[in-house]
Design an enzyme around this catalytic site. Structure first.
Site, short mmCIF file in Angstrom:
data_model
loop_
_atom_site.label_atom_id
_atom_site.label_comp_id
_atom_site.label_asym_id
_atom_site.label_seq_id
_atom_site.Cartn_x
_atom_site.Cartn_y
_atom_site.Cartn_z
N CYS A 74 -13.49 -12.96 4.83
CA CYS A 74 -11.84 -12.22 5.09
C CYS A 74 -12.14 -11.53 2.99
CB CYS A 74 -10.82 -12.95 4.90
SG CYS A 74 -9.79 -12.12 4.97
N HIS B 155 -9.75 -12.94 14.85
CA HIS B 155 -9.54 -12.81 13.29
C HIS B 155 -8.50 -11.90 12.86
CE1 HIS B 155 -11.20 -13.69 8.69
NE2 HIS B 155 -10.20 -12.12 8.94
N GLU B 156 -8.89 -10.82 12.65
CA GLU B 156 -8.01 -9.24 12.76
C GLU B 156 -6.41 -9.44 13.20
OE1 GLU B 156 -8.89 -7.54 10.26
OE2 GLU B 156 -10.90 -8.81 10.32
N HIS C 33 -4.15 -11.63 10.81
CA HIS C 33 -3.54 -11.15 10.06
C HIS C 33 -2.15 -10.53 10.27
CE1 HIS C 33 -6.56 -11.78 7.15
NE2 HIS C 33 -7.62 -11.02 7.54
#
Ligand code: NI
Length: 190
Positions: free
Chosen positions: A99, A141-142, A145
């Site tokens: 990341c 994953h994004e 965030h």
């Protein structure tokens, strides 16, 4: 604006939905594209695959994803606004993740192998995307965030799960207790 890294508390906040896709939103997206490519220039062994707005301290639900994950000379990213996971499917697969906001560290992260999402494009069109493999992993994953979640949060068994990249671009195992948990540069004093 620059890419922020752990332990910056903004990485742990929930981002708000974009209401109107106006010039400000489009400027944010352009800045994200630029920062991703700038990062890549400093990281010769890595490709900047994607990024979320909170990674530059902007708490809005916007992500960008690289169109071609193999070829570094192709620098186009698709922006996805207000992306939402509709469904995860397939089996749980574990693979390496890194990341931009968690410097030096890679980890083996379990994720659903398939995902279906919906989002808006920059022109306001609503799209639905079905993804598997690496793209499914990146989208999860994004979107994490945007909810203040980092890849390290998904790693339950910390033993043998963390790696660092050496100067040749190879991943070498690191000791979680010593090099990760004890590294206040990464995690603060919490
Ligand atoms: Ni990330």
């Amino acid at each position: 604006m620059k890419i922020i890294t752990t332990p910056d508390p903004r990485l742990r906040e929930k981002s708000t939905k974009v209401g109107v896709i106006d010039d400000e939103v489009l400027k944010i997206i352009e800045k994200m594209r630029k920062l991703s490519l700038d990062w890549e220039k400093d990281h010769p062994h890595e490709l900047s695959a994607a990024m979320a707005a909170p990674q530059m301290g902007v708490l809005k639900r916007i992500i960008i994803v690289r169109d071609d994950m193999e070829d570094k000379s192709k620098a186009e990213f698709t922006a996805l606004i207000n992306p939402e996971v509709i469904k995860t499917d397939g089996k749980i697969e574990t693979d390496f993740e890194g990341c931009l906001s968690v410097p030096f560290v890679y980890g083996k992260v379990p994720r659903a192998s398939k995902v279906k999402i919906k989002a808006l494009l920059e022109d306001g069109t609503e799209v639905r995307v079905k993804a598997d493999g690496q793209l499914a992993r990146i989208l999860q994953h994004e979107i994490d965030h945007l909810n203040g979640i980092l890849f390290i949060d998904h790693i339950r068994d910390k033993k043998d799960a963390f790696y660092k990249m050496d100067d040749n671009g190879d991943l070498i195992p690191v000791d979680y207790e010593k090099e990760i948990l004890g590294n206040t540069e990464l995690w603060g004093d919490e």
